[in-house]
Enzyme design. Structure first.
Site, PDB file in Angstrom:
ATOM      1  N   ASN A   6      58.520  60.870  46.065  1.00 33.81           N
ATOM      2  CA  ASN A   6      57.335  62.019  46.400  1.00 33.81           C
ATOM      3  C   ASN A   6      57.253  61.826  47.746  1.00 33.81           C
ATOM      4  O   ASN A   6      56.692  60.928  48.703  1.00 33.81           O
ATOM      5  CB  ASN A   6      56.018  61.716  45.701  1.00 33.81           C
ATOM      6  CG  ASN A   6      55.011  62.864  45.984  1.00 33.81           C
ATOM      7  OD1 ASN A   6      55.060  63.136  47.125  1.00 33.81           O
ATOM      8  ND2 ASN A   6      54.163  63.135  45.111  1.00 33.81           N
TER       9      ASN A   6
ATOM     10  N   GLU B 233      57.091  67.092  45.512  1.00 37.88           N
ATOM     11  CA  GLU B 233      56.342  67.636  46.597  1.00 37.88           C
ATOM     12  C   GLU B 233      57.016  68.138  47.998  1.00 37.88           C
ATOM     13  O   GLU B 233      56.758  67.442  49.126  1.00 37.88           O
ATOM     14  CB  GLU B 233      54.886  66.450  46.925  1.00 37.88           C
ATOM     15  CG  GLU B 233      53.864  66.901  45.852  1.00 37.88           C
ATOM     16  CD  GLU B 233      52.617  66.101  46.714  1.00 37.88           C
ATOM     17  OE1 GLU B 233      51.736  67.256  47.112  1.00 37.88           O
ATOM     18  OE2 GLU B 233      52.336  65.025  46.497  1.00 37.88           O
TER      19      GLU B 233
ATOM     20  N   ASN C 184      51.725  60.904  38.126  1.00 31.65           N
ATOM     21  CA  ASN C 184      50.263  60.963  38.291  1.00 31.65           C
ATOM     22  C   ASN C 184      49.676  60.290  37.274  1.00 31.65           C
ATOM     23  O   ASN C 184      48.507  60.750  36.729  1.00 31.65           O
ATOM     24  CB  ASN C 184      49.815  62.331  38.527  1.00 31.65           C
ATOM     25  CG  ASN C 184      49.792  62.680  39.978  1.00 31.65           C
ATOM     26  OD1 ASN C 184      49.394  61.995  40.942  1.00 31.65           O
ATOM     27  ND2 ASN C 184      50.142  63.849  40.467  1.00 31.65           N
TER      28      ASN C 184
ATOM     29  N   ASP D 219      52.883  59.039  51.700  1.00 28.00           N
ATOM     30  CA  ASP D 219      51.736  57.884  50.706  1.00 28.00           C
ATOM     31  C   ASP D 219      52.356  57.246  49.573  1.00 28.00           C
ATOM     32  O   ASP D 219      51.776  56.599  49.062  1.00 28.00           O
ATOM     33  CB  ASP D 219      50.330  58.950  50.396  1.00 28.00           C
ATOM     34  CG  ASP D 219      50.546  60.072  50.009  1.00 28.00           C
ATOM     35  OD1 ASP D 219      51.895  60.452  49.604  1.00 28.00           O
ATOM     36  OD2 ASP D 219      49.575  60.914  49.707  1.00 28.00           O
ATOM     37  N   HIS D 220      53.583  57.868  49.298  1.00 31.60           N
ATOM     38  CA  HIS D 220      54.264  57.173  48.149  1.00 31.60           C
ATOM     39  C   HIS D 220      55.450  56.473  48.771  1.00 31.60           C
ATOM     40  O   HIS D 220      55.925  56.746  49.780  1.00 31.60           O
ATOM     41  CB  HIS D 220      55.062  58.116  47.260  1.00 31.60           C
ATOM     42  CG  HIS D 220      53.917  59.044  46.075  1.00 31.60           C
ATOM     43  ND1 HIS D 220      53.880  58.725  45.166  1.00 31.60           N
ATOM     44  CD2 HIS D 220      52.909  60.071  46.699  1.00 31.60           C
ATOM     45  CE1 HIS D 220      52.936  59.550  44.478  1.00 31.60           C
ATOM     46  NE2 HIS D 220      52.541  60.449  45.426  1.00 31.60           N
TER      47      HIS D 220
ATOM     48  N   ASP E 217      54.681  56.386  39.787  1.00 27.96           N
ATOM     49  CA  ASP E 217      56.028  56.949  40.062  1.00 27.96           C
ATOM     50  C   ASP E 217      56.698  55.950  39.106  1.00 27.96           C
ATOM     51  O   ASP E 217      57.167  54.886  39.105  1.00 27.96           O
ATOM     52  CB  ASP E 217      56.478  56.602  41.407  1.00 27.96           C
ATOM     53  CG  ASP E 217      55.794  57.467  42.424  1.00 27.96           C
ATOM     54  OD1 ASP E 217      55.972  58.606  42.571  1.00 27.96           O
ATOM     55  OD2 ASP E 217      54.745  56.945  42.875  1.00 27.96           O
TER      56      ASP E 217
ATOM     57  N   ASP F 170      56.912  61.530  40.002  1.00 28.36           N
ATOM     58  CA  ASP F 170      55.484  61.157  40.224  1.00 28.36           C
ATOM     59  C   ASP F 170      55.007  61.668  39.039  1.00 28.36           C
ATOM     60  O   ASP F 170      54.360  62.852  38.757  1.00 28.36           O
ATOM     61  CB  ASP F 170      54.889  61.674  41.694  1.00 28.36           C
ATOM     62  CG  ASP F 170      53.373  61.628  41.821  1.00 28.36           C
ATOM     63  OD1 ASP F 170      52.744  61.067  40.728  1.00 28.36           O
ATOM     64  OD2 ASP F 170      52.956  62.151  42.570  1.00 28.36           O
TER      65      ASP F 170
END
Length: 259
Positions: A7, A34, A151, A249-250, A220, A149
């Site tokens: 991501n 993303e 989530n 951030d990943h 992930d 991802d």
């Protein structure tokens, strides 16, 4: 074959960091989430000059998924089946052929917050559609994987502070149950097939020094059909990527298959 999921939290923000990571890590296939770009604005030449074939399913400013592959991408489809009215760009799949043909599905599962609420309802409905597609992949009895991802924090050990996520859509019982229903169809969760125990994370919030305190979560994932799981050699999290210049951030997660 090395396949990574990442991501990137916006291709514009990662326009330098992503190529640098590709040059270093050299994945045969990279599944991105993303990208936050419409298809025509995605800088495909930047990756084509590195030997990657590029397929995207983009959306302006939000969502968006892509597959970069050093092998040809065949039979590319976009959009998760089950809702023709869903305009969010969260699913792409294609077949790559190395020693074996492998169906690769890239996904960016809805966040679902605030929960409860319409966004959480959409998440759970999307996961039910994912379960249906997952069942179809199993019925084909061929090597296939679903990467991205999700989530979803599958278990408490996948969060540094599980108590902080109790009411979050990523860890609510409904989300975890939906994830288990997919896995229990007959998939192998690649990372947990190779590594047990807490302390392994793929996401750290930008706020409150989460990275420095290792206050992370693991969201992930790779889910492998039995035929793909038979080819599994390794699965790792590239944790150090988070500490570099202009990080997402990943961080990337990758599998190596004998494929």
């Amino acid at each position: 074959m090395k396949i990574a999921t990442y991501n990137i939290n916006g291709i514009k923000a990662r326009i330098e960091a992503l190529p640098d990571w590709l040059d270093e890590a050299q994945p045969d296939v990279a599944v991105l989430q993303e990208i936050k770009s419409v298809d025509e604005n995605f800088p495909r030449e930047l990756f084509e000059e590195r030997g990657y074939n590029v397929e995207t399913h983009g959306q302006k400013s939000f969502n968006g998924v892509a597959i970069l592959s050093k092998l040809p991408l065949e039979d590319v489809t976009r959009g998760l089946p089950g809702d023709d009215g869903d305009e969010q760009a969260r699913w792409i799949e294609a077949t790559v052929v190395g020693r074996h043909a492998l169906r690769i599905c890239g996904l960016y599962l809805p966040n679902g917050n605030p929960a409860p609420g319409p966004k959480f309802d959409y998440k759970l409905a999307w996961m039910e559609r994912l379960r249906a597609r997952a069942a179809a992949l199993l019925e084909a009895e061929e090597p296939a994987l679903m990467a991205g991802d999700y989530n979803v924090i599958p278990q408490d050990e996948d969060a540094a502070r599980p108590e902080a996520w109790r009411e979050d859509a990523l860890a609510r019982p409904e989300s975890r149950a939906a994830f288990r229903r997919i896995v229990n169809l007959g998939f192998t969760e690649a990372f947990r097939a190779r590594t047990r125990g807490p302390g392994h994370y793929s996401f750290w919030d930008y706020q409150a020094g989460a990275w420095n305190r290792n206050d992370g979560i693991r969201i992930d994932h790779f889910l492998l059909t039995p035929q793909a799981a038979d080819l599994l050699l390794d699965c790792q999290i590239d944790r150090d990527v988070r500490g570099r210049d202009k990080p997402s951030d990943h961080v990337p997660v990758w599998v190596e298959l004998d494929a």
